[in-house]
Scaffold this active site. Sequence first.
Site: not given
Ligand code: E4P
Length: 218
Positions: A83
């Site tokens: 990622k």
């Molecule tokens: C996506 O890959 C992120 O890990 C996640 O969905 C972020 O979510 P949040 O905005 O609730 O922290």
Amino acid sequence: MKFFVDTADTAEIKALAASGLLDGVTTNPSLIAKSGRKILDVIAEICEIVDGPVSAEVAATDYDGMMREAAVLRAIAHNVTVKLPLTPDGLRACRMLSGEGVMTNVTLCFSAAQAILAAKAGATFVSPFVGRLDDIGQDGMELIDEIVTIYDNYEDFDTQVLVASVRNPIHVTAAAKIGAHVVTLPPNVLRMLYAHPLTDKGLAAFMADWAATGQTIA
Ligand code: E4P
């Protein structure tokens, strides 16, 4: 539509994987911090539980650092998805890793223009954050619609739209109507999908009527 779970809590992942409905896992530095564990241990354990893509995020912000960290992360298991943040360095690393056949997830996407860049960089997944857009008064789902429409216009865009920052079941059904490929759900939202008061009420009535028959099936 694929379901990923957005957590680094391995006990939660184990429990949810037992449903047979889990296609993958996403993590981020905040979720790893919340787990209180070492990233390499957590990702290795998750990859043993789930065979689908498991996103592990780099912490470096420069290209060379990202590539060094990606080498460590991808060596953990075949299903590690590296990622990377949606930055010039992140997209450069994405291009390189995708060319080497590594699965990639470009994260922190907040505009259609950014999503076009992610597709051009050969990302396996792009993660637009719908909840965080809703939080600042924009329509997160409108962005999903825009990206899916744009990607559909180009046969050479293979990037899957991974709806992230999901906060409720409406996000899930709206993303499904649009035709987004993947949603990543916090465990509590995944559990909410099962719930309907009429299901509980109906089941209670069926069970009461059944008990009155005195029968057993097995
Ligand atoms: C996506 O890959 C992120 O890990 C996640 O969905 C972020 O979510 P949040 O905005 O609730 O922290």
